[in-house]
Design a protein around this motif. Structure first.
Motif, short mmCIF file in Angstrom:
data_model
loop_
_atom_site.label_atom_id
_atom_site.label_comp_id
_atom_site.label_asym_id
_atom_site.label_seq_id
_atom_site.Cartn_x
_atom_site.Cartn_y
_atom_site.Cartn_z
N SER A 101 8.28 -6.23 -5.51
CA SER A 101 6.93 -6.32 -6.05
C SER A 101 6.07 -7.86 -6.35
O SER A 101 4.67 -7.81 -6.44
CB SER A 101 7.41 -6.62 -7.84
OG SER A 101 7.81 -5.02 -7.59
N ALA A 102 7.33 -9.06 -6.36
CA ALA A 102 6.70 -10.45 -6.07
C ALA A 102 5.68 -10.37 -4.85
O ALA A 102 4.43 -10.98 -4.67
CB ALA A 102 7.70 -11.22 -5.79
N ALA A 103 5.85 -9.61 -3.85
CA ALA A 103 5.67 -9.69 -2.81
C ALA A 103 4.25 -8.58 -2.53
O ALA A 103 3.24 -9.35 -1.67
CB ALA A 103 6.25 -9.05 -1.17
N ILE A 106 1.83 -11.41 -4.94
CA ILE A 106 1.02 -12.09 -3.40
C ILE A 106 -0.04 -11.36 -2.72
O ILE A 106 -1.31 -12.54 -2.78
CB ILE A 106 2.24 -12.71 -2.78
CG1 ILE A 106 2.95 -13.65 -3.49
CG2 ILE A 106 1.29 -13.45 -1.79
CD1 ILE A 106 4.18 -14.03 -2.56
N VAL A 107 -0.36 -10.30 -2.17
CA VAL A 107 -0.62 -9.63 -1.57
C VAL A 107 -2.36 -8.90 -2.38
O VAL A 107 -3.35 -8.84 -1.78
CB VAL A 107 -0.32 -8.37 -0.63
CG1 VAL A 107 0.41 -7.17 -1.35
CG2 VAL A 107 -0.74 -8.46 0.39
N ALA A 108 -2.30 -9.33 -3.40
CA ALA A 108 -2.55 -7.98 -4.58
C ALA A 108 -3.61 -9.28 -4.69
O ALA A 108 -5.13 -9.15 -4.85
CB ALA A 108 -2.66 -7.61 -5.49
N LEU A 109 -3.64 -10.86 -4.56
CA LEU A 109 -4.58 -11.19 -4.90
C LEU A 109 -5.74 -11.76 -3.98
O LEU A 109 -6.82 -11.49 -4.58
CB LEU A 109 -4.26 -13.17 -4.19
CG LEU A 109 -2.94 -13.65 -5.56
CD1 LEU A 109 -2.00 -14.66 -5.46
CD2 LEU A 109 -3.21 -13.22 -7.26
N PRO A 110 -5.87 -11.29 -2.54
CA PRO A 110 -7.06 -11.52 -1.85
C PRO A 110 -7.66 -9.92 -2.11
O PRO A 110 -8.51 -9.58 -1.83
CB PRO A 110 -6.90 -11.72 -0.80
CG PRO A 110 -5.91 -11.82 0.06
CD PRO A 110 -4.23 -11.72 -1.63
N ALA A 125 -2.17 -7.27 8.22
CA ALA A 125 -1.73 -8.65 8.44
C ALA A 125 -0.45 -8.94 7.52
O ALA A 125 0.54 -9.79 7.98
CB ALA A 125 -3.14 -9.17 8.51
N PHE A 126 -0.62 -8.72 6.10
CA PHE A 126 0.81 -9.47 5.44
C PHE A 126 1.87 -8.75 5.79
O PHE A 126 3.21 -9.14 6.58
CB PHE A 126 0.46 -8.90 3.92
CG PHE A 126 1.61 -9.66 3.29
CD1 PHE A 126 1.04 -10.47 2.93
CD2 PHE A 126 2.20 -8.95 2.99
CE1 PHE A 126 2.54 -10.95 2.11
CE2 PHE A 126 3.40 -8.44 2.39
CZ PHE A 126 2.82 -9.83 1.58
N SER A 223 3.79 0.10 -7.74
CA SER A 223 4.39 0.63 -6.32
C SER A 223 5.82 0.38 -5.68
O SER A 223 6.66 1.05 -5.17
CB SER A 223 2.94 1.37 -5.81
OG SER A 223 2.92 0.41 -5.43
N ALA A 224 5.68 -1.13 -5.32
CA ALA A 224 6.66 -1.79 -4.58
C ALA A 224 7.56 -1.64 -5.91
O ALA A 224 7.93 -2.03 -4.52
CB ALA A 224 5.17 -3.33 -4.67
#
Length: 360
Positions: A101-103, A106-110, A125-126, A223-224
């Motif tokens: 969920s933390a990952a 991070i990827v949700a920011l952009p 890319a992530f 979902s993560a």
């Protein structure tokens, strides 16, 4: 007519869910072969990952190709905390879910500010970035050789390693049921309605006060979490963490489960995971067919999408609708004698209304 149809579909689904639950509980009683139990366990893990992916892909409409990276984060976070830090594997599995969920945060920011192909590129890319990080930190993760001898689950007085995968089966099945209940609750809540509104008509949803960034962030994080939880169980079950979990073959296999089962349907990807896992492993046991099995899985996906663009789950309501129509066609038609009183009463009412208006 519409109410009767929806009630029949709902009752049919409840009966089907009950039958599946009972069958799932009885499988290890009748299936004694440890390899078949292993296939059920792997299919349950894939079912968790596929259904969780459907939350962000099908319901939220986010083309998130970092989902398998969340699975890998759950695998390595659980393996590292259980092996290096000595944390209990049961708790390490939860840590794997929170790490995923933390990952996702991070990827949700952009991602929450992007659309279309840019979301695919950033998330893919992530995923590659996480894989390279795992490979490069070989002194911690084992690199390309993987991480072995991960501590396994345990209960007082019970040995998971000598029960022919009996205990692992019920743990995996329990995680699948818990994931299903939580995901169904999410998609039926106000949150689920909001992400579907953003998926279907973003401008209208924003005009009604639905925040895009916040809801997409919640969808990715939720979902993560279940994906990371499934990854945590995957590593404590196999006791091996390998960079192969980030491979494109894993991405394509789980994505095919989502598409074949049906997007915007939590149950569809789960049943597709069970079906495709057994088909894929069955073809792998055939000589010179280990690599060709992925081609057949892709062919099956194409065929299903040609006839059922929304996946196999869309065929289930249609079958219930046909059954209802057939039952209603067998019902006796009301005779004209029975309709006569109603007709005459209607005419009397019309006559009375006309005379009343004439008096006025």
């Amino acid at each position: 007519m519409t109410g009767l149809l929806s009630n029949n579909i709902r009752n049919g689904r409840m009966w089907l869910i009950g039958v599946v639950l009972v069958a799932g509980l009885l499988v290890p009683v009748f299936v004694q072969d440890s390899y078949l139990r292993h296939l059920f366990i792997i299919s349950f893990v894939y079912g968790i990952v596929a259904a969780s992916w459907d939350l962000s892909l099908g319901y939220a409409g986010i083309f998130n190709f970092a989902h398998v990276a969340f699975f890998g984060v759950g695998v390595y976070a659980t393996g590292l905390t259980a092996k290096l830090l000595g944390i209990d594997p049961w708790a390490a599995m939860l840590i794997g879910g929170f790490a995923a969920s933390a990952a996702a945060a991070i990827v949700a920011l952009p991602v929450v500010r992007l659309q279309g192909v840019y979301v695919v590129l950033v998330t893919f890319a992530f995923s590659q970035l996480v894989m390279q990080l795992v490979i490069n930190q070989s002194n911690i993760t084992g690199g390309t050789q993987g991480m072995v001898r991960v501590p396994t689950l345990w209960l007082p007085g019970y040995n998971f390693l000598r029960d022919y995968k009996f205990g692992y089966y019920y743990v995996a099945f329990g995680l699948l049921v818990i994931t299903t209940v939580c995901l169904r609750w999410l998609v039926r809540s106000d949150f689920g309605l909001s992400i579907r509104a953003l998926r279907d008509n973003e401008d209208y949803a924003v005009s009604r006060g639905i925040p895009i960034a916040r809801q997409r962030l919640k969808a990715l994080v939720a979902s993560a979490f279940f994906t990371g939880l499934g990854g945590g169980f995957y590593v404590v079950y196999l006791r091996v963490a390998s960079p192969e979990v980030f491979d494109f073959s894993t991405v394509s296999l789980i994505l095919s489960m989502v598409l074949v089962g049906g997007t915007s349907s939590i149950y569809g990807p789960m049943f597709a995971a069970l079906f495709l896992t057994f088909i894929s492993e069955g073809l792998a046991s055939i000589n010179n067919f280990a690599e060709g099995r992925f081609m057949l899985v892709a062919l099956a996906m194409i065929v299903v999408l040609l006839f059922f663009p929304k996946g196999l789950a869309s065929a289930l309501p249609a079958s219930f609708a046909r059954n209802v129509n057939q039952k209603q066609s067998r019902q006796p038609v009301t005779s004209s004698a029975d309709q006569a009183p109603a007709t005459s009463t209607g005419k009397e009412n019309e006559t009375g209304a006309a005379s009343h208006s004439a008096v006025r």
